[in-house]
Design an enzyme around this catalytic site. Structure first.
Site, PDB file in Angstrom:
ATOM      1  N   GLY A  83      61.641  31.258  46.228  1.00  0.00           N
ATOM      2  CA  GLY A  83      60.925  31.219  47.496  1.00  0.00           C
ATOM      3  C   GLY A  83      59.943  30.100  47.691  1.00  0.00           C
ATOM      4  O   GLY A  83      60.259  28.909  47.600  1.00  0.00           O
TER       5      GLY A  83
ATOM      6  N   ARG B 205      62.005  41.669  48.624  1.00  0.00           N
ATOM      7  CA  ARG B 205      61.559  42.684  47.661  1.00  0.00           C
ATOM      8  C   ARG B 205      62.383  42.648  46.372  1.00  0.00           C
ATOM      9  O   ARG B 205      61.898  43.003  45.308  1.00  0.00           O
ATOM     10  CB  ARG B 205      61.640  44.079  48.282  1.00  0.00           C
ATOM     11  N   VAL B 206      63.634  42.215  46.481  1.00  0.00           N
ATOM     12  CA  VAL B 206      64.497  42.115  45.305  1.00  0.00           C
ATOM     13  C   VAL B 206      65.041  40.701  45.210  1.00  0.00           C
ATOM     14  O   VAL B 206      65.758  40.245  46.103  1.00  0.00           O
ATOM     15  CB  VAL B 206      65.670  43.129  45.375  1.00  0.00           C
ATOM     16  N   LYS B 207      64.670  40.015  44.132  1.00  0.00           N
ATOM     17  CA  LYS B 207      65.219  38.682  43.886  1.00  0.00           C
ATOM     18  C   LYS B 207      65.389  38.386  42.399  1.00  0.00           C
ATOM     19  O   LYS B 207      66.359  37.771  41.994  1.00  0.00           O
ATOM     20  CB  LYS B 207      64.402  37.583  44.562  1.00  0.00           C
TER      21      LYS B 207
ATOM     22  N   LYS C 138      57.322  41.298  25.889  1.00  0.00           N
ATOM     23  CA  LYS C 138      57.959  42.117  24.853  1.00  0.00           C
ATOM     24  C   LYS C 138      58.730  41.234  23.878  1.00  0.00           C
ATOM     25  O   LYS C 138      58.779  41.520  22.676  1.00  0.00           O
ATOM     26  CB  LYS C 138      58.884  43.147  25.498  1.00  0.00           C
TER      27      LYS C 138
ATOM     28  N   ARG D 294      24.396  36.471  24.660  1.00  0.00           N
ATOM     29  CA  ARG D 294      23.919  35.962  23.365  1.00  0.00           C
ATOM     30  C   ARG D 294      23.884  37.085  22.345  1.00  0.00           C
ATOM     31  O   ARG D 294      24.220  36.901  21.188  1.00  0.00           O
ATOM     32  CB  ARG D 294      22.529  35.353  23.515  1.00  0.00           C
TER      33      ARG D 294
ATOM     34  N   HIS E  26      11.587  48.212  31.110  1.00  0.00           N
ATOM     35  CA  HIS E  26      12.331  49.083  30.207  1.00  0.00           C
ATOM     36  C   HIS E  26      12.922  50.295  30.922  1.00  0.00           C
ATOM     37  O   HIS E  26      12.733  51.441  30.520  1.00  0.00           O
ATOM     38  CB  HIS E  26      11.454  49.520  29.036  1.00  0.00           C
TER      39      HIS E  26
ATOM     40  N   GLY F 190       5.964  40.680  31.998  1.00  0.00           N
ATOM     41  CA  GLY F 190       7.315  40.592  31.464  1.00  0.00           C
ATOM     42  C   GLY F 190       8.311  41.498  32.154  1.00  0.00           C
ATOM     43  O   GLY F 190       9.391  41.777  31.622  1.00  0.00           O
TER      44      GLY F 190
ATOM     45  N   GLU G  96      10.105  38.286  34.046  1.00  0.00           N
ATOM     46  CA  GLU G  96      11.440  37.964  33.561  1.00  0.00           C
ATOM     47  C   GLU G  96      12.394  37.603  34.701  1.00  0.00           C
ATOM     48  O   GLU G  96      13.121  36.623  34.636  1.00  0.00           O
ATOM     49  CB  GLU G  96      12.021  39.158  32.778  1.00  0.00           C
TER      50      GLU G  96
ATOM     51  N   ARG H 192      17.303  68.724  42.052  1.00  0.00           N
ATOM     52  CA  ARG H 192      16.607  67.993  41.003  1.00  0.00           C
ATOM     53  C   ARG H 192      17.160  66.574  40.901  1.00  0.00           C
ATOM     54  O   ARG H 192      18.259  66.289  41.380  1.00  0.00           O
ATOM     55  CB  ARG H 192      16.737  68.702  39.654  1.00  0.00           C
TER      56      ARG H 192
END
Length: 512
Positions: free
Chosen positions: A32, A61-63, A135, A212, A273, A302, A325, A508
């Site tokens: 194609g 669809r099929v080739k 495979k 790192r 943190h 920080g 930071e 909660r």
């Protein structure tokens, strides 16, 4: 001559690669649009239908789904019976397959995509060829990524063929590629059909960065990006300045963004943190910064800062005075950016805050031997549904402040207690194994800032009345908590004793 089958949707770098194959005695089979592209580049090609003797059908669809193609890929060259069968069936071996797949991902990323378009962009022949070639990697080289073109071409030029080690690595890569492709299709169709808990979970992520190190320097770590990331996500942010983000940076920044998503007014979130250390809101960004800083001027050092408005010069000047930071915002004024960028390591990120209310992805957490998956806690809070359980009723101002504190405690590690006034958090107690210790920490941090409008929010119910008593003794006038303890009556009685208004939400917000 050796044979290569080439059928790609991404044609970047293709022509130079195929010309190098031709120069090394490959003849090229193609389909194609790829065949047309190579023909126009002056590369002689053989049409697939000339190999199979069968035309493309069903709108393409099929080739390639044909024994003359898959036999050429799967036939083992070292097995005499295979070789004999291939000769008998006039199957000529194919030594290299260069295939990348229909753009399914790019199709479903379109906001107006129709199901029919998505279905037509599910590749069948491409994955089948890749799997067959992979495979049989003992004999066949499989190529899925334009980034590999130069290495493969160089190896063929120098050695006449790729090495077995290279073919094995490329086969593994091809299987990862088809697995990820199928996973994306499975996710899309599962979502379309309303499947919430599939019996087999298929997830796919793309490697964004090699860290790192991880949480600690002796741990290796990698950052993977969701194949279809949200716009309001750290992986979608643009880093404008500073060092690479670390593993801990990413976790903290993500936590801060989740908090900032809760607020519409000008708000500044300071996080350290994985817990907020200060949240300030005001009519201006500069004032919101001042309030967030006042909440905990020690812990903010920080820290990670998220601002939900364009960063102005005045706010930038104040932030520049501290070691931070990361700063994340929708945008930066030019002069504000210049001020902050004077610190070469400070990470400055820009993110689309307009998308903060988009439907979020599910959370996935690893545990030994498996994964936990849940929806994100993005419940829309409705104070009108909260129950007033005490004799004293809240004022409108108290109700607004309680909602602010409730949104803050929602993103604080359990056991969590937040003390706040209408403008900022005053004290935060997080991650303690019992609730009274978190209460004491929050109130101690708030200190003399506790005033007549100070309120307290608890992420889960009070198992005893000690938290209410301690809060009352230190000036708290209003409390919001989920309720649901067998000792609720004790906590309510204690609130009534001290003239505190208490509301229960019925919901909660644990965060582990």
């Amino acid at each position: 001559m050796k044979r290569a089958l080439v059928s790609v949707s991404d044609k970047k770098g293709l022509a130079p690669f195929i010309k190098k194959l031709v120069a090394n005695d490959f003849e090229i089979i193609s389909t194609g649009g790829t065949k047309k592209f190579l023909d126009e580049a002056g590369i002689k090609t053989i049409a697939v239908e000339d190999v199979t003797g069968f035309p493309e059908i069903l709108d393409g669809r099929v080739k390639t789904l044909n024994p003359l193609i898959h036999g050429a890929l799967l036939g083992r060259r070292e097995v005499p019976a295979h070789v004999e069968t291939m000769k008998k069936m006039h199957i000529e071996p194919i030594d290299l397959v260069c295939v990348n797949l229909y753009p399914f991902k790019q199709t479903i990323e379109k906001s107006d995509v129709k199901l029919a378009d998505a279905i037509e962009n599910i590749d069948i022949g491409g994955p089948s060829m890749l799997r067959s070639a992979s495979k049989n990697y003992q004999d066949v080289t499989v190529v899925t990524d334009p980034k590999d073109y130069s290495v493969i071409a160089q190896e063929i030029a120098e050695k006449g063929a790729t090495t077995l080690q290279t073919r094995a690595k490329l086969a593994a890569k091809a299987f990862r590629h088809t697995a990820a492709y199928d996973a994306l299709i499975a996710q899309y169709l599962s979502k379309r059909t309303g499947v919430e808990a599939p019996e087999e979970l298929t997830l796919t992520y793309n490697l964004e960065d090699t860290m790192r190190y991880g949480e600690n320097s002796h741990q290796k770590a990698w950052f993977y990006r969701d194949a279809l990331p949200s716009k309001y996500a750290l992986s979608s942010a643009e880093q404008l300045h500073g060092k690479k983000l670390s593993y801990n940076n990413i976790k903290d920044a993500d936590a801060a963004l989740r908090i900032a998503r809760e607020f519409d007014e000008p708000t500044v979130v300071a996080l350290k943190h994985m817990n907020p250390c200060g949240i300030g809101r005001a009519s201006s960004l500069e004032t919101a910064w001042d309030l967030a800083y006042q909440a905990d001027p020690i812990s903010i050092f920080g820290g990670v800062i998220v601002l939900n408005r364009k960063v102005d010069v005045a706010t930038a000047q104040k932030m520049h005075q501290l070691f931070l930071e990361i700063i994340i915002a929708p945008a930066f004024e030019e002069e504000a950016f210049a001020i902050l960028a004077k610190k070469k390591n400070l990470r400055l990120l820009q993110l689309d805050f307009a998308s903060k209310n988009e439907r979020p992805q599910k959370e996935v957490v690893s545990v030994l031997g498996g994964l936990l998956v849940q929806e994100q806690d993005v419940l829309h809070e409705e104070p009108k549904k909260w129950e007033i359980v005490t004799k004293v009723k809240p004022t409108a101002e108290q109700l607004s402040t309680l909602l602010f504190a409730w949104k803050a405690v929602k993103h604080t590690k359990s056991n969590a207690i937040v003390v706040a006034n209408s403008k900022r958090t005053l004290g935060i107690g997080a991650g303690q194994p019992n609730r009274i210790d978190s209460t004491k920490i929050a109130i101690k941090k708030a200190g003399s800032a506790i005033d007549d409008e100070a309120v307290l929010a608890s992420d889960a119910f009070f198992p005893m009345d000690d938290c209410v008593e301690y809060a009352a003794e230190h000036g708290i006038k209003a409390i919001v908590q989920p309720g649901g303890s067998i000792r609720d009556k004790d906590s309510i009685a204690m609130a009534d004793k001290f003239g505190i208004t208490m509301l229960t939400t019925g919901i909660r917000h644990f965060r582990h």
